[in-house]
Write a protein that holds these residues in place. Structure first.
Motif, mmCIF file in Angstrom:
data_model
loop_
_atom_site.group_PDB
_atom_site.id
_atom_site.type_symbol
_atom_site.label_atom_id
_atom_site.label_comp_id
_atom_site.label_asym_id
_atom_site.label_seq_id
_atom_site.Cartn_x
_atom_site.Cartn_y
_atom_site.Cartn_z
ATOM 1 N N PHE A 1 10.541 15.788 13.672
ATOM 2 C CA PHE A 1 10.335 14.418 13.195
ATOM 3 C C PHE A 1 9.052 14.336 12.371
ATOM 4 O O PHE A 1 9.016 13.710 11.311
ATOM 5 N N THR A 2 8.016 14.992 12.873
ATOM 6 C CA THR A 2 6.730 14.984 12.172
ATOM 7 C C THR A 2 6.856 15.631 10.802
ATOM 8 O O THR A 2 6.387 15.077 9.795
ATOM 9 N N TYR A 3 7.480 16.803 10.748
ATOM 10 C CA TYR A 3 7.604 17.509 9.469
ATOM 11 C C TYR A 3 8.497 16.751 8.484
ATOM 12 O O TYR A 3 8.234 16.745 7.283
ATOM 13 N N ALA A 4 9.511 16.095 8.991
ATOM 14 C CA ALA A 4 10.451 15.395 8.106
ATOM 15 C C ALA A 4 9.898 14.074 7.580
ATOM 16 O O ALA A 4 10.113 13.728 6.416
ATOM 17 N N PHE A 5 9.173 13.347 8.414
ATOM 18 C CA PHE A 5 8.793 11.986 8.042
ATOM 19 C C PHE A 5 7.291 11.745 7.883
ATOM 20 O O PHE A 5 6.886 10.870 7.112
ATOM 21 N N ILE A 6 6.459 12.478 8.607
ATOM 22 C CA ILE A 6 5.027 12.168 8.617
ATOM 23 C C ILE A 6 4.206 13.098 7.732
ATOM 24 O O ILE A 6 3.242 12.667 7.090
ATOM 25 N N VAL A 7 4.572 14.369 7.685
ATOM 26 C CA VAL A 7 3.798 15.337 6.903
ATOM 27 C C VAL A 7 3.633 14.934 5.436
ATOM 28 O O VAL A 7 2.530 15.090 4.880
ATOM 29 N N PRO A 8 4.663 14.405 4.767
ATOM 30 C CA PRO A 8 4.455 13.982 3.367
ATOM 31 C C PRO A 8 3.331 12.954 3.219
ATOM 32 O O PRO A 8 2.542 13.017 2.270
ATOM 33 N N THR A 9 3.248 12.020 4.164
ATOM 34 C CA THR A 9 2.171 11.029 4.128
ATOM 35 C C THR A 9 0.833 11.679 4.457
ATOM 36 O O THR A 9 -0.201 11.342 3.865
ATOM 37 N N ASN A 10 0.839 12.631 5.384
ATOM 38 C CA ASN A 10 -0.389 13.377 5.685
ATOM 39 C C ASN A 10 -0.955 14.028 4.428
ATOM 40 O O ASN A 10 -2.154 13.939 4.146
ATOM 41 N N LYS A 11 -0.078 14.677 3.686
ATOM 42 C CA LYS A 11 -0.521 15.381 2.479
ATOM 43 C C LYS A 11 -1.142 14.428 1.470
ATOM 44 O O LYS A 11 -2.162 14.742 0.832
ATOM 45 N N LYS A 12 -0.538 13.259 1.319
ATOM 46 C CA LYS A 12 -1.082 12.275 0.385
ATOM 47 C C LYS A 12 -2.458 11.793 0.835
ATOM 48 O O LYS A 12 -3.367 11.602 0.013
ATOM 49 N N LEU A 13 -2.630 11.595 2.129
ATOM 50 C CA LEU A 13 -3.919 11.125 2.634
ATOM 51 C C LEU A 13 -4.996 12.195 2.521
ATOM 52 O O LEU A 13 -6.155 11.890 2.204
ATOM 53 N N PHE A 14 -4.637 13.447 2.750
ATOM 54 C CA PHE A 14 -5.602 14.538 2.553
ATOM 55 C C PHE A 14 -6.010 14.627 1.085
ATOM 56 O O PHE A 14 -7.187 14.838 0.768
ATOM 57 N N ALA A 15 -5.031 14.453 0.198
ATOM 58 C CA ALA A 15 -5.330 14.486 -1.231
ATOM 59 C C ALA A 15 -6.242 13.325 -1.619
ATOM 60 O O ALA A 15 -7.168 13.489 -2.432
ATOM 61 N N LYS A 16 -6.005 12.157 -1.017
ATOM 62 C CA LYS A 16 -6.861 11.002 -1.274
ATOM 63 C C LYS A 16 -8.292 11.281 -0.812
ATOM 64 O O LYS A 16 -9.267 10.965 -1.509
#
Length: 201
Positions: free
Chosen positions: A110-125
């Motif tokens: 669930f984390t890899y499918a739905f949350i990781v993409p948002t994680n990556k954006k926040l790290f990039a921010k």
């Protein structure tokens, strides 16, 4: 109540079985509480800060929590699976523990499918705003509303709470299984000395 039935309802399962029950329930309850707090306690507070500071605070929060949660959930899932293995398949407790054992590790995909993409954006921010003044309230002027730090943190909090609900459901199932007074009836190693059993057959 016959002596055999009295023994059935007073006999204690082995220590390892009870330890596994305890780990399954407390571990999953801990992960639920941790994730629920991050979504409804920490994130709203972080979102009060300007974008550069909020991004940095989110990264710090993530780094302090992202290892403990999955490891604890998987350990709790394995514990629930062990408890289920030691129960009769027809018992309610077995079914509840199997459900808990499936739900708990399911937070990883669930984390890899739905949350990781948002994680990556926040790290990039956080990286892109690293050199920006922490109190700069106009740091994201011109950025699409749904792609701002605050919008991404809000999205992360929502998805993370969904993850918390999965773990919370597993915790309730494991606790229900342990509290069910009929659970001991399904324990594999307990047998009634009645009928054919009483004769040693």
């Amino acid at each position: 109540m016959s002596d055999s039935l009295g023994q059935l309802f007073t006999q204690q399962p082995p220590v390892l079985f009870r330890v596994a029950q305890l780990v399954g329930i407390t571990g999953s309850a801990f992960v639920f509480g941790q994730n629920a707090f991050l979504s409804y306690g920490a994130c709203p507070t972080i979102m009060e800060a300007p974008a550069p500071l909020a991004a940095r605070q989110w990264v710090k929060m993530y780094n302090s929590a992202h290892i403990v949660g999955p490891i604890t959930a998987i350990a709790s899932g394995l514990s629930a699976a062990y408890v289920a293995y030691n129960q009769a398949p027809e018992s309610l407790a077995f079914k509840l523990n199997v459900a808990a054992a499936v739900l708990l590790p399911s937070i990883v995909p669930f984390t890899y499918a739905f949350i990781v993409p948002t994680n990556k954006k926040l790290f990039a921010k956080a990286d892109s705003l690293a050199a920006t003044s922490l109190d700069n309230k106009a740091a994201e002027a011109g950025v699409a509303k749904e792609e701002t730090v605050h919008a991404l943190i809000d999205k992360w909090a929502t998805l993370n709470f969904a993850r918390a609900l999965i773990v919370g459901a597993a915790a309730l199932l494991a606790a229900w299984a342990a509290a069910d007074k009929r659970e001991v009836v399904g324990f594999r190693e307990i047998a009634l000395d009645v009928g054919a059993n009483r004769l040693g057959n």
